[in-house]
Write an enzyme that holds these catalytic residues in place. Structure first.
Site, mmCIF file in Angstrom:
data_model
loop_
_atom_site.group_PDB
_atom_site.id
_atom_site.type_symbol
_atom_site.label_atom_id
_atom_site.label_comp_id
_atom_site.label_asym_id
_atom_site.label_seq_id
_atom_site.Cartn_x
_atom_site.Cartn_y
_atom_site.Cartn_z
ATOM 1 N N SER A 160 0.808 -1.221 0.000
ATOM 2 C CA SER A 160 0.000 0.000 0.000
ATOM 3 C C SER A 160 0.843 1.275 0.000
ATOM 4 O O SER A 160 0.308 2.360 -0.198
ATOM 5 C CB SER A 160 -0.961 0.032 1.194
ATOM 6 O OG SER A 160 -0.258 0.289 2.395
ATOM 7 N N LYS A 198 1.539 4.152 7.418
ATOM 8 C CA LYS A 198 0.759 5.017 6.540
ATOM 9 C C LYS A 198 1.227 6.467 6.658
ATOM 10 O O LYS A 198 1.921 6.840 7.595
ATOM 11 C CB LYS A 198 -0.739 4.953 6.898
ATOM 12 C CG LYS A 198 -1.405 3.618 6.597
ATOM 13 C CD LYS A 198 -1.522 3.362 5.117
ATOM 14 C CE LYS A 198 -2.222 2.034 4.844
ATOM 15 N NZ LYS A 198 -1.397 0.884 5.226
#
Length: 239
Positions: A160, A198
């Site tokens: 991701s 993230k």
């Protein structure tokens, strides 16, 4: 102008063929970077458009919250029973999926090494269980560390963050801290049990955890659900 098979363009069929062959060979679909190279496109935006078109026409399906989240639903007539595509297209299958060594990267041997604890795996994709205890130690260049702050290392699991240059299997170096600035890449502990890597954004009383891969959605969470456990300061990749 109508595409081949009355539905698909030549490039769409080429991409579908490449995905099918890579899944047959490896058991997983190729990355967007590999698709771009195989079809000789200049940017991944072209691949995103092709994937979206194939999904809209019912040939592939994107699976939410999974790394390399594609599966083939059906094949067009041009591919059924054919070993090669019409027009003689053969995708350039990339045997080494690792990108080239980044410009400015240094070898560990070029800097005095410091031993850091490897605290297990961190999800760059679907959040996994919270960081485990130390499994072993890794040597990192001392120039990667700053001051006397505590640092630790984590192995990345998932894709991701690929557009931030962080790939599955990389080792990230984290400086332990409990605050972050907008845009920092952080280790976030979500609801006390899910650890993920993230990009951090604060939006009022909410926290956005942003992926660097269009296949993943940004997670918007209440501030009290997110605890910052560190900020990315370096990355180690084996070749």
């Amino acid at each position: 102008m109508p595409g081949i098979d009355g539905m698909l363009t030549k490039k769409q069929i080429q991409l579908l063929d490449f995905i099918q062959k890579r899944m047959a060979r490896d058991g997983v679909p190729p990355s967007f970077d590999e698709m771009k190279e195989a079809l000789d496109l200049r940017s991944k935006s072209g691949i995103h458009r092709l994937v979206t078109a194939l999904e809209e026409r019912g040939f592939i399906r994107r699976l939410p919250h999974r790394a390399r989240a594609l599966e083939i639903v059906r094949l067009p007539d041009a591919l059924l029973g054919a070993a090669e595509m019409k027009g003689g297209f053969t995708p350039r299958v990339i045997s080494n999926t690792r990108p080239p060594r980044p410009r400015g990267a240094i070898a560990i041997a070029d800097s005095p090494a410091v031993e850091l604890p490897l605290m297990g795996r961190i999800a760059a994709g679907v959040p996994i269980e919270a960081i485990s205890e130390v499994s072993h130690h890794v040597a990192v260049p001392g120039t990667m560390l700053s001051g006397r702050e505590h640092h630790y290392a984590l192995e990345v699991q998932g894709d991701s963050m690929i557009e931030a240059g962080i790939n599955d299997g990389d080792v990230v170096v984290i400086r332990e801290q409990d605050t972050a600035e907008n845009g920092d890449i952080i280790v976030a502990l979500v609801d006390g049990h899910e650890a993920t890597l993230k990009r951090y954004r604060r939006r009022g009383g909410m926290i956005a955890l942003e992926a660097a891969n269009p296949a993943y959605e940004t997670r918007i969470l209440p501030e009290e659900s997110v605890r910052i456990q560190g900020r990315l300061v370096g990355l180690i990749r084996s070749y």
